[in-house]
Enzyme design. Structure first.
Site, PDB file in Angstrom:
ATOM      1  N   CYS A 286     -16.721   1.382   0.445  1.00  0.00           N
ATOM      2  CA  CYS A 286     -15.557   0.529   0.737  1.00  0.00           C
ATOM      3  C   CYS A 286     -15.171   0.536   2.207  1.00  0.00           C
ATOM      4  O   CYS A 286     -14.472  -0.374   2.653  1.00  0.00           O
ATOM      5  CB  CYS A 286     -14.380   0.978  -0.114  1.00  0.00           C
ATOM      6  SG  CYS A 286     -13.938   2.706   0.168  1.00  0.00           S
TER       7      CYS A 286
ATOM      8  N   HIS B 129      -7.325   0.670  -6.484  1.00  0.00           N
ATOM      9  CA  HIS B 129      -7.551  -0.202  -5.318  1.00  0.00           C
ATOM     10  C   HIS B 129      -8.219  -1.486  -5.836  1.00  0.00           C
ATOM     11  O   HIS B 129      -9.387  -1.751  -5.569  1.00  0.00           O
ATOM     12  CB  HIS B 129      -8.428   0.518  -4.296  1.00  0.00           C
ATOM     13  CG  HIS B 129      -8.419  -0.102  -2.929  1.00  0.00           C
ATOM     14  ND1 HIS B 129      -7.635  -1.196  -2.602  1.00  0.00           N
ATOM     15  CD2 HIS B 129      -9.107   0.220  -1.795  1.00  0.00           C
ATOM     16  CE1 HIS B 129      -7.840  -1.512  -1.330  1.00  0.00           C
ATOM     17  NE2 HIS B 129      -8.730  -0.674  -0.826  1.00  0.00           N
TER      18      HIS B 129
ATOM     19  N   ARG C 277     -13.764  -9.000   1.026  1.00  0.00           N
ATOM     20  CA  ARG C 277     -12.336  -8.746   0.840  1.00  0.00           C
ATOM     21  C   ARG C 277     -11.561 -10.034   1.106  1.00  0.00           C
ATOM     22  O   ARG C 277     -10.632 -10.383   0.398  1.00  0.00           O
ATOM     23  CB  ARG C 277     -11.854  -7.641   1.797  1.00  0.00           C
ATOM     24  CG  ARG C 277     -12.451  -6.261   1.553  1.00  0.00           C
ATOM     25  CD  ARG C 277     -12.005  -5.666   0.233  1.00  0.00           C
ATOM     26  NE  ARG C 277     -10.566  -5.628   0.124  1.00  0.00           N
ATOM     27  CZ  ARG C 277      -9.795  -4.631   0.566  1.00  0.00           C
ATOM     28  NH1 ARG C 277     -10.348  -3.572   1.120  1.00  0.00           N
ATOM     29  NH2 ARG C 277      -8.480  -4.654   0.403  1.00  0.00           N
TER      30      ARG C 277
ATOM     31  N   ASP D  98     -17.613   6.868  -1.589  1.00  0.00           N
ATOM     32  CA  ASP D  98     -16.382   6.704  -0.800  1.00  0.00           C
ATOM     33  C   ASP D  98     -16.160   8.026  -0.065  1.00  0.00           C
ATOM     34  O   ASP D  98     -16.860   9.019  -0.322  1.00  0.00           O
ATOM     35  CB  ASP D  98     -15.220   6.371  -1.758  1.00  0.00           C
ATOM     36  CG  ASP D  98     -13.914   6.071  -1.041  1.00  0.00           C
ATOM     37  OD1 ASP D  98     -13.911   5.909   0.197  1.00  0.00           O
ATOM     38  OD2 ASP D  98     -12.868   5.998  -1.734  1.00  0.00           O
TER      39      ASP D  98
ATOM     40  N   ARG E  83       0.865  -1.197   0.000  1.00  0.00           N
ATOM     41  CA  ARG E  83       0.000   0.000   0.000  1.00  0.00           C
ATOM     42  C   ARG E  83       0.888   1.230   0.000  1.00  0.00           C
ATOM     43  O   ARG E  83       1.650   1.433   0.941  1.00  0.00           O
ATOM     44  CB  ARG E  83      -0.932   0.005   1.220  1.00  0.00           C
ATOM     45  CG  ARG E  83      -1.712   1.308   1.373  1.00  0.00           C
ATOM     46  CD  ARG E  83      -2.819   1.245   2.400  1.00  0.00           C
ATOM     47  NE  ARG E  83      -3.941   0.451   1.917  1.00  0.00           N
ATOM     48  CZ  ARG E  83      -5.157   0.450   2.467  1.00  0.00           C
ATOM     49  NH1 ARG E  83      -5.407   1.203   3.524  1.00  0.00           N
ATOM     50  NH2 ARG E  83      -6.109  -0.299   1.961  1.00  0.00           N
TER      51      ARG E  83
ATOM     52  N   GLN F  14     -10.195  -4.039  -3.560  1.00  0.00           N
ATOM     53  CA  GLN F  14     -11.525  -3.575  -3.165  1.00  0.00           C
ATOM     54  C   GLN F  14     -12.536  -3.853  -4.276  1.00  0.00           C
ATOM     55  O   GLN F  14     -13.651  -4.324  -4.027  1.00  0.00           O
ATOM     56  CB  GLN F  14     -11.472  -2.067  -2.860  1.00  0.00           C
ATOM     57  CG  GLN F  14     -12.784  -1.493  -2.387  1.00  0.00           C
ATOM     58  CD  GLN F  14     -13.190  -2.020  -1.017  1.00  0.00           C
ATOM     59  OE1 GLN F  14     -12.396  -2.029  -0.097  1.00  0.00           O
ATOM     60  NE2 GLN F  14     -14.428  -2.480  -0.894  1.00  0.00           N
TER      61      GLN F  14
END
Ligand code: CP
Ligand code: NVA
Length: 322
Positions: free
Chosen positions: A274, A138, A302, A234, A111, A141
């Site tokens: 998310c 991402h 996930r 988001d 990340r 996700q």
């Protein structure tokens, strides 16, 4: 008849963005994730002796814990380094860090803030690198989100999704790419400052061309969500962009998802996010804690989607049926 699952072709590859996968590979990955989900917390030995190295330059709850849990359930091991434990770009180059970690781990989850060091890192690594969120993408996700939608509707092709808010951020980009590849049409609702570029909309149409996918951007949230199957938002300010909080609140306030806006979507529409979420900013508590919300299914998925990804990257899936 035994057929080669398309996900078997992912072995040894990097996954930095959704479009590192072809449409058939993505569909196959989701089918594998569904299969793993049905097995619940069954302890497997498929990744026995394998180590996943995880690097987090930014905070993470879901990504870090779901990857580590997934490795445990598959019989492998995960090790995480965070914050000041390492210094890619300061203590050493992305290439040197990648070469070192490839001598230890069987795959690397990273990340980052910027996307470019991740690309350099993956280019030098000799084991698969997985993007655990960068400013540009991402993908993990998005895999979980499509699994969630498929679970609810039984299909993806022909569905319509609206993304409302910061439509240029990492989650919006990866979600839209994945949706287009799977045959879902996308509408964005955002002010001009947060609208996706026309070139990106054109790219989505191209990705979804076999299914006649449409991709459009509106300034009106009501127009964007009208009759859609999924409403997604988001946070208004992503990690690392904290200096823009006030500007983003001012620009995005009209894009809050509330019950009235959900009322413009189809009656059966899902609300998705998310997480982490800010109740009272991008979404009201009534919506995110209400009956249309599937945010905790997304979070659970996930785990299943990433277990499928780890198996595809690290094991031989040939011989499995589609
Ligand atoms: N959705 C998501 O990636 O959560 P974390 O930042 O907690 O990993
Ligand atoms: N767009 C958000 C997603 C967090 C999971 C961020 O980058 O902070």
């Amino acid at each position: 008849m035994v057929t080669l699952p398309a996900a078997a072709r992912l072995r040894g590859r990097n996954v930095l963005s959704v479009t590192d996968l072809g449409a058939d590979e993505l569909a196959s990955l989701l089918a594998l994730a569904q299969n793993l989900k049905a097995r619940g917390r069954e302890q497997m030995t498929l990744l026995r002796g394998k180590t996943l190295v995880m690097l987090f330059e930014k905070p993470s709850l879901r990504t870090r814990v779901s990857f580590e849990t997934g490795m445990t359930q598959l019989g492998g091991h995960a090790i995480a380094a965070t914050g000041t434990d390492f210094g890619i770009g300061t203590r050493e180059t992305p290439e040197d860090a990648a070469r070192v970690l490839s001598r230890y781990g069987d795959a690397i989850v990273y990340r980052t803030h910027a996307h470019e060091p991740l690309v350099r890192f993956a280019g030098a690594a000799t084991v698969p690198t997985i993007n655990a969120l960068s400013e540009a993408a991402h993908p993990c996700q998005a895999f979980a989100d499509l699994l969630t939608i498929r679970d609810r509707f039984g299909t993806l092709q022909g569905l319509r999704l609206a993304f409302v808010g910061d439509a240029r951020n990492n989650v919006a980009i990866s979600l839209a790419e994945a949706a287009a590849l799977c045959g879902m049409s996308i509408s964005f609702a955002a002010p001009p400052t947060h609208r996706p570029p026309d070139a990106f909309l054109a790219r989505l149409v191209k990705l979804g061309a076999p299914h006649g996918v449409q991709a459009r951007a509106f300034t009106s949230p009501v127009r964007a969500v009208r009759d859609v199957d999924v409403v997604y938002t988001d946070v208004w300010t992503s990690m690392g962009d904290e200096q823009f909080v006030e500007r983003n609140i001012a620009a995005l306030r009209p894009y809050q998802i509330d019950a009235a806006l959900m009322g413009a979507a189809a009656k059966h529409a899902l609300f998705m996010h998310c997480l982490p979420a800010h109740r009272g900013e991008e979404v009201t508590a009534e919506v995110i804690d209400g009956p249309q919300s599937v945010v905790f299914d997304q979070a659970e998925n996930r785990l299943h989607a990433q277990k499928a990804l780890l198996l595809a990257l690290l094991t031989d899936l040939r011989g499995l049926t589609e």
